[in-house]
Design an enzyme around this catalytic site. Structure first.
Site, PDB file in Angstrom:
ATOM      1  N   GLU A 116       0.879  -0.987  -0.074  1.00 42.00           N
ATOM      2  CA  GLU A 116      -0.095   0.008   0.067  1.00 42.00           C
ATOM      3  C   GLU A 116       0.974   1.304  -0.125  1.00 42.00           C
ATOM      4  O   GLU A 116       1.560   1.583   1.182  1.00 42.00           O
ATOM      5  CB  GLU A 116      -0.935   0.152   1.131  1.00 42.00           C
TER       6      GLU A 116
ATOM      7  N   CYS B 270      -1.765   9.087   2.903  1.00 34.29           N
ATOM      8  CA  CYS B 270      -1.737   8.451   1.574  1.00 34.29           C
ATOM      9  C   CYS B 270      -2.920   8.681   0.676  1.00 34.29           C
ATOM     10  O   CYS B 270      -3.013   8.911  -0.263  1.00 34.29           O
ATOM     11  CB  CYS B 270      -1.245   7.024   1.605  1.00 34.29           C
TER      12      CYS B 270
END
Ligand code: ADP
Length: 494
Positions: free
Chosen positions: A265, A299
């Site tokens: 990720e 993010c």
């Protein structure tokens, strides 16, 4: 070990790692400092583990997987993960103080760093308990005659979990608890800036659960080579990682020689497409809030706001007002929503990118520097840049700071094109008065997740992952659980 500073609330965490059931220091006794980003003070230490330590932890995890009943005893795992949930619940306030101390996350918004992951431990216990590990898929015709097929879902093996510093406790849970519940054993390597969010988990597992020695290990270190050694170790079957795309590439390369299963990720550079029919007074304050609330260290932040040219100035004005009023300051003060950046380096990186944006022709609307009233602590003013060229460095590089870049557009097609013009594909936002229009735009974004009209994609019950260079595989949802399992198809007599 537990120095609560009555004035500041700062709390130092567990300095020892957990290897093969033992809370211990590295052989040399070396420690590294942990800093509180709001005071710039060193507030404690963690043991500075080595490649030898991570090798020991990996050997323990390998042995626990190969030689114990852990991977086969679902009832026992359910019992242990429930124990963990209970223990974390008891220690919730201590954990909150530790996360605020390490990360500088404001107490007022710490729920997503503490309550959410603790609830997710219980979620994974139940999900894993109810999961069907042997599925009969019925009779299939083959050239050799009919065969009944069963699919077995089996733990992958030893999982190396490498985590970042922005939401460290949450990600330590998200990367390890579903892995454990699925029957894997784990070596966790927390980020250098936030070791205690990992060591506290190790301590709680060692002291308050029946999780056997070797099943869960934590190795802290101030050196990147420890994570690198873990990701290259042939005894590790899978790496789960959250962090930068650059490090994700290194991990993928390190795992190539043993064809390691890799769940990544990585970074993002998402857009918020605001349509010309949108209610700006509802969506833009939220956009500004999301940009600042974790100091931009997220993010999934939609840090590129795309405004219709026909309502450009109106949109900029709302964003400017919201960012100028945003409560920035000491994370321990209730009501504060934006704390410091996590380190001097992160602040420098953010300020440098803002300057590069201005040099590339962006117009600074507000912010751009260090708040005058906050000379101590790594604070950055909420910053709004307009007229940002979508090809410029600041529009292409993940900032991880409280910065919104705004670019005008004329048509929905153009907004989609600007959004997709990046190496990343993690998330996004679309706002329109017309849900159908918002959905149509969302369907065209090359990204892993999209929120439309404020209806969030994010949560434990739905898969979350990146496309393009934002990652491989998923967390959350049933898909996220299956990442920690291999499937085996078995043909049997019909
Ligand atoms: P940042 O650059 O924001 O600090 P990183 O993605 O580099 O974030 O770090 C996230 C995690 O990856 C940390 O736990 C760090 O120690 C680890 N890490 C850094 N470099 C490597 C590497 N080459 N291999 C494996 N892990 C690494």
């Amino acid at each position: 070990m537990t120095n609560v500073d009555a004035d500041t609330g700062v709390l130092a965490g567990e300095p020892r790692m957990l290897i093969d059931g033992e809370l211990r220091y590295t052989d040399s006794g070396a420690l590294f400092d942990v800093e509180h980003p709001a005071s710039e003070q060193v507030v404690g230490q963690a043991t500075d583990g080595t490649v030898t330590d991570v090798e020991r932890a990996t050997a323990a995890a390998r042995r626990a997987f190969d030689e114990s009943d852990w991977s086969r005893d679902l009832d026992f795992r359910y019992h242990c993960v429930n124990q963990l949930h209970e223990a974390l619940t008891q220690e919730q306030e201590r954990l909150r103080r530790i996360v605020i101390t390490e990360v500088g996350c404001p107490v007022s918004v710490s729920g997503s760093q503490i309550e959410s992951p603790i609830a997710e431990v219980k979620h994974w216990a139940d999900h894993g308990r109810n999961f069907d590990y042997l599925v009969d898929t019925g009779i299939h015709e083959t050239q050799l005659g009919p065969a009944r097929r069963k699919i077995q879902y089996d733990a992958v093996g030893v999982v190396g979990a490498i985590t970042p510093w922005n939401v460290p406790f949450y990600l330590n849970i998200a990367e390890t608890v579903p892995a454990l519940m699925a029957g894997n054993t784990v070596v966790l390597k927390p980020a250098q800036l936030t070791p205690w969010s990992g060591t506290e988990l190790g301590r709680i597992i060692a002291e308050k659960t029946d999780i056997p020695a070797g099943v869960f290990n934590v190795v802290t270190s101030n050196a990147n080579e420890v994570g690198a050694a873990l990701s290259a170790d042939p005894r590790v079957d899978m790496i789960t990682f959250t962090g930068s795309t650059a490090t994700g590439r290194a991990i993928l390369a390190a795992g190539a020689s043993t064809v390691k299963k890799t769940l990544l990720e990585l970074g993002g550079k998402s857009t918020h497409i605001v349509c010309d029919d949108a209610d700006f007074t509802a969506c833009l304050p939220m956009a500004a809030m999301f940009a600042c609330v974790m100091s931009g260290q997220s993010c999934i932040l939609s840090s590129r706001v795309l405004l219709p040219r026909s309502r450009y100035d109106e949109g900029l004005e709302i964003l400017k007002t919201m960012m100028e009023q945003f409560p920035v300051g000491d994370p321990w003060t209730p009501g504060i929503m934006q704390g410091p950046q996590i380190s001097a380096m992160q602040r420098q990186k953010t300020l440098g990118l803002i300057q590069s944006g201005i040099a590339d022709g962006a117009r600074l609307i507000t912010g751009g520097g260090i708040p005058e009233n906050l000379p101590t602590g790594y604070y950055v003013q909420p910053t709004l840049l307009a007229d940002v060229d979508p090809a410029s460095e600041i529009a292409q590089t993940e900032i991880f700071g409280p910065v919104i870049t705004v670019t005008p557009y004329d048509t929905d097609d153009e907004a989609v094109e600007i959004s997709n013009n990046t190496i990343y594909g993690l998330s996004g936002d679309v706002t329109s008065a017309d849900d159908g229009r918002a959905l149509n735009i969302a369907l065209r974004l090359r990204t892993g997740s999209v929120t439309t009209n404020g209806h969030s994609f994010f949560g434990i019950t739905s898969p979350f992952g990146g496309t393009k260079q934002s990652g491989l595989g998923h967390r959350n949802g049933d898909e996220g659980y299956r990442e920690y399992l291999n499937s085996k198809t078995i043909g049997v007599r019909p």
